[in-house]
Design a protein around this motif. Structure first.
Motif, PDB file in Angstrom:
ATOM      1  N   GLU A 159       1.416  -3.733  -0.437  1.00  6.69           N
ATOM      2  CA  GLU A 159       2.718  -3.326   0.095  1.00  6.69           C
ATOM      3  C   GLU A 159       3.311  -2.136  -0.657  1.00  6.69           C
ATOM      4  O   GLU A 159       4.192  -1.453  -0.145  1.00  6.69           O
ATOM      5  N   ASN A 160       2.823  -1.883  -1.878  1.00  5.41           N
ATOM      6  CA  ASN A 160       3.447  -0.894  -2.757  1.00  5.41           C
ATOM      7  C   ASN A 160       2.506   0.245  -3.123  1.00  5.41           C
ATOM      8  O   ASN A 160       2.461   0.684  -4.272  1.00  5.41           O
ATOM      9  N   CYS A 163       5.110   5.506  -3.392  1.00  2.00           N
ATOM     10  CA  CYS A 163       6.538   5.432  -3.676  1.00  2.00           C
ATOM     11  C   CYS A 163       7.341   6.125  -2.580  1.00  2.00           C
ATOM     12  O   CYS A 163       6.889   7.085  -1.963  1.00  2.00           O
ATOM     13  N   VAL A 164       8.532   5.602  -2.336  1.00  2.00           N
ATOM     14  CA  VAL A 164       9.438   6.169  -1.339  1.00  2.00           C
ATOM     15  C   VAL A 164      10.325   7.217  -2.009  1.00  2.00           C
ATOM     16  O   VAL A 164      11.054   6.914  -2.954  1.00  2.00           O
ATOM     17  N   TYR A 340       8.768   1.228  -2.531  1.00  2.00           N
ATOM     18  CA  TYR A 340       7.416   1.666  -2.182  1.00  2.00           C
ATOM     19  C   TYR A 340       7.129   1.309  -0.728  1.00  2.00           C
ATOM     20  O   TYR A 340       7.871   0.569  -0.096  1.00  2.00           O
ATOM     21  N   HIS A 341       6.033   1.839  -0.226  1.00  2.00           N
ATOM     22  CA  HIS A 341       5.631   1.492   1.131  1.00  2.00           C
ATOM     23  C   HIS A 341       4.100   1.463   1.237  1.00  2.00           C
ATOM     24  O   HIS A 341       3.392   1.989   0.374  1.00  2.00           O
ATOM     25  N   SER A 342       3.620   0.858   2.294  1.00  2.00           N
ATOM     26  CA  SER A 342       2.181   0.776   2.555  1.00  2.00           C
ATOM     27  C   SER A 342       1.654   2.135   2.989  1.00  2.00           C
ATOM     28  O   SER A 342       2.345   2.911   3.645  1.00  2.00           O
ATOM     29  N   ASN A 343       0.388   2.423   2.634  1.00  2.95           N
ATOM     30  CA  ASN A 343      -0.228   3.681   3.075  1.00  2.95           C
ATOM     31  C   ASN A 343      -1.314   3.468   4.124  1.00  2.95           C
ATOM     32  O   ASN A 343      -2.053   4.397   4.468  1.00  2.95           O
ATOM     33  N   ASN A 357       4.254   0.583  10.519  1.00  5.63           N
ATOM     34  CA  ASN A 357       4.847   0.572   9.178  1.00  5.63           C
ATOM     35  C   ASN A 357       3.859   0.129   8.105  1.00  5.63           C
ATOM     36  O   ASN A 357       4.214   0.007   6.924  1.00  5.63           O
ATOM     37  N   ARG A 381       4.491 -10.287   1.940  1.00  4.12           N
ATOM     38  CA  ARG A 381       5.835 -10.217   1.363  1.00  4.12           C
ATOM     39  C   ARG A 381       6.176 -11.505   0.609  1.00  4.12           C
ATOM     40  O   ARG A 381       7.338 -11.880   0.478  1.00  4.12           O
TER      41      ARG A 381
END
Length: 425
Positions: A159-160, A163-164, A340-343, A357, A381
Motif C-alpha cells: 500500500e505504501n 510517497c504522496v 503513500y500510495h500504491s504503484n 487506485n 489495509r
C-alpha cells in the motif's frame, strides 16, 4: 525453444538471452508481504522467484522511516507466518529490531530475492497462458532488460510503495527546506527552527513529537477530522482490546465503546483543534482505509502548546505560509506527512483484480486472488496481520495445484519407467 527458455527454481535463476522461464510464481516485492508469501510457499514445497527494486529486503523500513519509529501494535499482531519474534523483544519492537527480524526471517526460509530488479510492466499472455514480467536490472552499474515468464504472479509491492507529494500553491516559492516524511530521520537538524508539519496521521503526530523532543517548534496542519485513540487502555493494547470485543460485539458497538474509553483516557480533544469524524474509527478503517492515530505522547505536547495545531493551508510565500483562516506563520521548513500510495497501476496491465487506485476491487477478505494466476498480498489495509493471512491463502492455493501436478508427473514418469523395464525383458 529449449535454447531460449530455461526452467529455474528460487536459487538457480540466471539470464539467458534476456528471458527466463520461472518454475513457480514470481513475487514482486521483498517487503514483509513478499517475504511472508515466499516463506509460506517454501513450506508448501513450491519454488519461487522474488523481485525487488532496491538492494535490500524491507526497503521501506530500512530507507524511508524515521529513527524513533516503533511498531504501533503489540508484536504478536505484527509477526509473520511460521516464525514469531524473539522472546526477548519488547512488546513494541523498535525499527532496528523489526528490520533484524525481517532479515533473519529471509535467512531462515532461504529467501534470496533478486535485488535491483525494477519491474517495468507485467501482463498476461492469453496465447501462452503465462505472465510476462519485464524488469530493468541495475546491478553492476549496468542496465539489463530481463523478461520473466511465469504461471503465477504475486503482487506484493504494498500500500505504501510511493510517497504522496501534494500540490500546494506557492510551495515552490517557499525557499526553505521541504522534506517528505519518507526522508525524515530525526529532529536533530531542525533544533530551534519553526517547522510546519503537513498531515496529522500517525506519521504527522510522531514527527511533531520528535521535533518537540529536539527543541524545534512544530505547527501541525489538521485539514480534516481525525480519530485519536490511546495506544493502551488500563495497561492493555487498544488494538488488542478492539480485537477481543469484535469477537462478541457488532462493529458499531465496539466503535462506541472505544470512543467512550478514549474520552475517559484522553478527555475532549476537539477543544485542541482535533475534530473527530462522524464515522467510528473501526468503520472508517474498514470503509476508507484511514487508520486512527494511536497516541504515544503527541497529545500531551498539543495540550501544553509545544505542538501548535493549525487549520489547512491556503498558500506559501517565501519563508511564510498563509492558512485558510487568514493567519500567516513564519516558518523555516516544511515536512510533508502526506502518506503513500500504491504503484500497481503504473506497471501491472490488468483490470479485473485491481482498481485504478492500485487496490483490489473486492473488499477484505476477498481481494487476494484474481484471474489467470494473479494474486495480491499486503493490500488489506489491515497491516501485517492482514498481509500474513493473504500470504497463507496464496501459498495454499498455489501449493494445492503444484502438489497435484507434481503427483501426476511422478505417476507419468513411473509408468514410463515401468514400460521401459518391461521392454528390456
Amino acid at each position: 525453444m529449449r535454447s531460449f527458455f530455461r526452467l529455474v527454481d528460487h536459487d538457480q535463476v540466471f539470464l539467458q538471452r534476456r528471458c527466463i522461464l520461472v518454475n513457480g510464481p514470481v513475487i514482486v516485492g521483498a517487503g514483509p508481504s513478499g517475504l511472508a508469501t515466499a516463506a509460506c510457499l517454501r513450506e508448501q514445497g513450491v519454488p519461487f522467484v522474488v523481485l525487488e527494486r532496491s538492494e535490500c529486503v524491507a526497503s521501506l523500513w530500512q530507507k524511508r522511516t524515521y529513527d524513533r519509529l516503533k511498531l504501533h501494535l503489540p508484536k504478536q499482531f505484527c509477526q509473520l507466518p511460521k516464525l514469531p519474534f524473539p522472546e526477548d523483544y519488547p512488546e513494541y519492537p523498535t525499527k532496528r529490531q523489526f528490520i533484524e527480524y525481517l532479515e533473519s526471517y529471509a535467512r531462515h526460509f532461504e529467501i534470496n530475492p533478486r535485488f535491483n530488479e525494477c519491474v517495468q510492466c507485467a501482463r498476461y499472455d492469453e496465447t501462452s497462458g503465462f505472465w510476462r514480467v519485464k524488469t530493468i536490472s541495475n546491478s553492476n552499474s549496468t542496465k539489463t532488460e530481463v523478461e520473466y515468464i511465469c504461471r503465477w504472479l504475486v503482487v506484493a509491492t504494498g500500500e505504501n510503495a510511493e510517497c504522496v507529494m501534494p500540490e500546494i500553491s506557492g510551495l515552490n516559492e517557499f525557499g526553505g527546506e521541504v522534506l517528505h516524511a519518507c526522508d525524515y530521520k530525526s529532529g536533530q537538524k531542525f533544533r530551534g527552527k519553526k517547522v510546519l508539519v503537513v498531515g496529522c496521521g500517525n506519521s504527522g503526530m510522531e514527527l511533531s513529537l520528535d521535533l518537540c523532543n529536539h527543541n524545534a517548534q512544530p505547527s501541525m496542519v489538521v485539514r480534516s477530522s481525525v480519530h485519536v485513540l490511546p495506544r493502551e487502555i488500563l495497561g492493555k493494547s487498544t488494538f488488542e482490546l478492539a480485537v477481543l470485543m469484535m469477537k462478541w460485539l457488532p462493529l458499531w458497538l465496539v466503535d462506541k465503546l472505544l470512543l467512550f474509553l478514549a474520552w475517559l483516557v484522553l478527555g475532549n480533544i476537539e477543544k485542541y483543534g482535533l475534530e473527530r469524524p462522524s464515522v467510528g474509527p473501526l468503520e472508517l478503517k474498514n470503509t476508507e482505509g484511514k487508520t486512527p492515530v494511536l497516541d504515544i505522547g503527541a497529545l500531551e505536547k498539543i495540550r501544553s502548546g509545544d505542538i501548535n495545531v493549525v487549520p489547512g493551508i491556503k498558500r506559501f510565500y517565501p519563508g511564510q505560509v498563509e492558512l485558510v483562516n487568514g493567519e500567516i506563520l513564519d516558518i523555516d521548513a516544511v515536512l510533508l506527512a502526506t502518506g503513500y500510495h500504491s504503484n500497481v497501476p503504473y506497471w501491472l496491465q490488468e483490470g479485473e483484480l485491481f482498481s485504478k487506485n492500485g487496490f483490489p476491487k473486492a473488499p477484505f477478505p476477498h481481494g487476494w486472488k484474481g484471474n489467470a494466476g494473479l494474486y495480491a498480498v499486503g493490500f488489506t489495509r489491515r497491516g501485517l496481520s492482514g498481509a500474513s493471512l493473504d500470504a497463507m491463502r496464496i501459498a495454499q492455493d498455489i501449493g494445492k495445484v503444484w502438489k497435484q501436478e507434481t503427483k501426476a508427473q511422478k505417476k507419468q514418469i513411473t509408468a514410463c519407467h515401468r514400460r521401459c523395464i518391461s521392454q528390456q525383458f
